[in-house]
Every structure is written in structure tokens, then in C-alpha cells.
Design an enzyme around this catalytic site. Structure first.
Site, PDB file in Angstrom:
ATOM      1  N   LYS A 174       7.731 -17.254 -53.095  1.00 30.64           N
ATOM      2  CA  LYS A 174       6.605 -17.590 -53.971  1.00 30.64           C
ATOM      3  C   LYS A 174       7.172 -18.019 -55.307  1.00 30.64           C
ATOM      4  O   LYS A 174       7.913 -17.282 -55.956  1.00 30.64           O
ATOM      5  CB  LYS A 174       5.691 -16.373 -54.170  1.00 30.64           C
ATOM      6  CG  LYS A 174       4.430 -16.721 -54.924  1.00 30.64           C
ATOM      7  CD  LYS A 174       4.124 -15.756 -56.039  1.00 30.64           C
ATOM      8  CE  LYS A 174       4.852 -16.128 -57.313  1.00 30.64           C
ATOM      9  NZ  LYS A 174       4.413 -15.360 -58.489  1.00 30.64           N
TER      10      LYS A 174
HETATM   11  C1  5RP Z   1       2.024 -11.253 -60.371  1.00 32.61           C
HETATM   12  C2  5RP Z   1       2.128 -11.848 -59.029  1.00 32.61           C
HETATM   13  C3  5RP Z   1       0.971 -12.590 -58.525  1.00 32.61           C
HETATM   14  O1  5RP Z   1       0.712 -12.234 -57.210  1.00 32.61           O
HETATM   15  C4  5RP Z   1       1.260 -14.046 -58.610  1.00 32.61           C
HETATM   16  O2  5RP Z   1       1.654 -14.388 -59.923  1.00 32.61           O
HETATM   17  C5  5RP Z   1       0.097 -14.926 -58.207  1.00 32.61           C
HETATM   18  O3  5RP Z   1      -1.022 -14.744 -58.979  1.00 32.61           O
HETATM   19  P1  5RP Z   1      -1.535 -15.790 -60.060  1.00 32.61           P
HETATM   20  O4  5RP Z   1      -1.960 -17.039 -59.289  1.00 32.61           O
HETATM   21  O5  5RP Z   1      -2.691 -15.105 -60.710  1.00 32.61           O
HETATM   22  O6  5RP Z   1      -0.397 -16.101 -60.991  1.00 32.61           O
HETATM   23  O7  5RP Z   1       3.107 -11.745 -58.372  1.00 32.61           O
HETATM   24  O8  5RP Z   1       1.543  -9.987 -60.260  1.00 32.61           O
END
Ligand code: 5RP
Length: 268
Positions: A174
Site C-alpha cells: 500500500k
Molecule cells: C493509516 C493507514 C490507512 O489505512 C491508510 O492511510 C489509508 O487511509 P486513507 O485513505 O485515509 O489515507 O494506514 O492509518
């Protein structure tokens, strides 16, 4: 790849090779984030549109019905808080793999902080997690975290962090989207990439443009939180983003899905 690993990955990444994950894990360092004060209520109407949800064990146990038919990505890193912003990169493992199995998690996620003082510690934490999860056929999702330094999100940095995550054994990475050079991030990372959104932006079309462009450049989908559930019309956002990911909708078509769903919500 072993059957268990393949089976779990197939629940996360759909037959079309794409995925829409909705994270509600933000409270693990931010506390009761806006519109996530009651995570169970926030996520309930969005569940039909999510391929998986990401959260911590505390929220899973206390706020999610155990009969839920959605794969769980369990966040297993943390131990820091917004009260000490300078130390957000000092995460450790907060939940064991044994607990992840007990909770029937489909995958686990952990943040790595490349370029921060906590780089070494978080990379080793992740590598150890991969070793243990591979023993049990559990996919690991590396979260390339930037803490409070949102300006770090350029292609060079994201490519570095994503590639390192893949080298350490992540099954999914991610990361963030960037307008310039996102294809370099994807091309340099041999495992599937999903993008997060970061803080909520003002226009839904901007989000649809990011998601569309990221998919065109090779991302498999999103792990998108605030830009869905902090919106005034979260279901319309989820449906529109789902259309881009799973139906190849353009940003303009996604906007139509959004408007139609919003209209139906308002008139209903
Ligand atoms: C931080 C994370 C979130 O799951 C990730 O950032 C995705 O969320 P957003 O789209 O709100 O940034 O890892 O807790």
C-alpha cells in the site's frame, strides 16, 4: 505458492485482478478520527462495496459483527500516537500472528517508515512478520507510511519504499498516488500495489482522477479511507470508486455514478 496463501489472496484480490479495500484503522494512532468516532457505524453501509476492510483487533472485536462476510486485513503495527508526532515512525508489532489467526484475518498489514529514524526498526519488524506469516500462509500488506510528512509523497520516494517492501517479502504494497511518475512506482515493484488517499480533499472528481490514473498505470486498486467515509456521501463515493476499479469506469462515468447515488440517497 501454497494453497492457503493463494486462497487468502484470492479473497482480497478479485478475479479481475483488482481490489477495493476500505481501511478504518486510523484510530490506532489518531484516536477518534472525524467520522470514525463509531467505526462500526461508519463501515456498515460501505461493506457491500468493499472487497476487504482494514482495522485493528480492538475495533474488529468491539465494533464488527463476527458474522460479517468480508475479508479482514488486520493492522498489526502501532504503539505510537499523534500526541508525539515526531515519533510516529517508531512503530512496533502490536498484535501477534497467532492472534491474527484466532481472529480469522485474511491478511495482516504493518507500516514501514523508509527515510525516517524508525526506518531500520520498522523494516526489520516487517521482515520478521513476513517470515512468520509465510509459515501460516497469511499475506502481508506493507504500508509505506510517511507519518506527518505528507510532502514526501513523490515518485522517487514512493518507488524506493514500495520496492523495499516487496524485497522484504510483502505480498501487497500500500503506497500513495503521485501525479508525476506513478508508473515508475508500479514498474519498480514486483507485487501488487494499492493506493491510499491521505487526508480528505475537497473534490470527489479529484479522487476519481487519482484512482483512474493509478489503475491505468498499473495499480490493482485502493486502500482508501478518509476520502470515502469522511465524505458527506460515503456510499456514493464507494460505489463510484468501485465502478472505476471493477468496471473500468472513467472519472466522468464515476462522477455520474456518484451523482445518481447521491440523488437516490437524498430523495429516499
Ligand atoms: C493509516 C493507514 C490507512 O489505512 C491508510 O492511510 C489509508 O487511509 P486513507 O485513505 O485515509 O489515507 O494506514 O492509518
Amino acid at each position: 505458492m501454497d494453497w492457503g496463501m493463494r486462497n487468502r489472496l484470492s479473497k482480497l484480490i478479485q478475479r479481475d485482478g483488482r481490489a477495493l479495500f476500505i481501511p478504518i484503522d486510523h484510530g490506532y494512532f489518531q484516536g477518534p478520527t472525524r467520522k470514525l468516532e463509531k467505526p462500526g457505524e461508519t463501515i456498515k453501509p460501505l461493506l457491500p462495496y468493499a472487497d476487504a476492510i482494514m482495522l485493528t483487533r480492538g475495533i474488529l472485536r468491539n465494533c464488527i459483527d463476527p458474522t460479517v462476510d468480508k475479508p479482514i486485513i488486520l493492522r498489526v503495527s502501532g504503539g505510537t500516537s499523534m500526541a508525539r508526532r515526531d515519533e510516529l515512525d517508531q512503530e512496533g508489532q502490536i498484535t501477534s500472528v497467532r492472534e491474527a489467526i484466532r481472529l480469522n484475518a485474511c491478511a495482516v498489514s504493518m507500516s514501514i517508515f523508509v527515510g525516517a529514524p524508525g526506518e531500520h526498526q520498522t523494516l526489520l519488524n516487517f521482515a520478521r512478520l513476513v517470515d512468520e506469516c509465510e509459515d501460516y500462509g497469511i499475506p502481508t500488506m506493507a504500508v509505506t507510511a510517511v507519518g506527518a510528512e505528507l510532502e514526501k509523497r513523490d515518485a522517487r520516494y514512493l518507488a524506493l519504499a514500495s520496492r523495499i517492501a516487496a524485497e522484504l517479502g510483502a505480498r501487497v504494497v500500500k503506497t500513495y498516488y503521485c501525479e508525476e511518475g506513478f508508473e515508475k512506482v508500479v514498474d519498480g515493484c514486483p507485487v501488487p500495489i494499492v493506493i491510499a488517499g491521505g487526508p480528505k480533499v475537497d473534490s470527489e472528481l479529484e479522487v476519481f482522477n487519482w484512482v483512474y490514473d493509478a489503475i491505468q498505470k498499473g495499480a490493482i486498486g485502493v486502500n482508501l479511507g478518509r476520502n470515502i467515509w469522511q465524505h458527506d456521501y460515503p456510499v456514493a463515493m464507494a460505489k463510484a470508486i468501485r465502478a472505476i476499479i471493477h468496471e473500468n469506469a472513467t472519472p466522468k462515468e464515476a462522477q455520474q455514478v456518484f451523482e445518481e447515488t447521491k440523488r437516490a440517497t437524498t430523495s429516499g
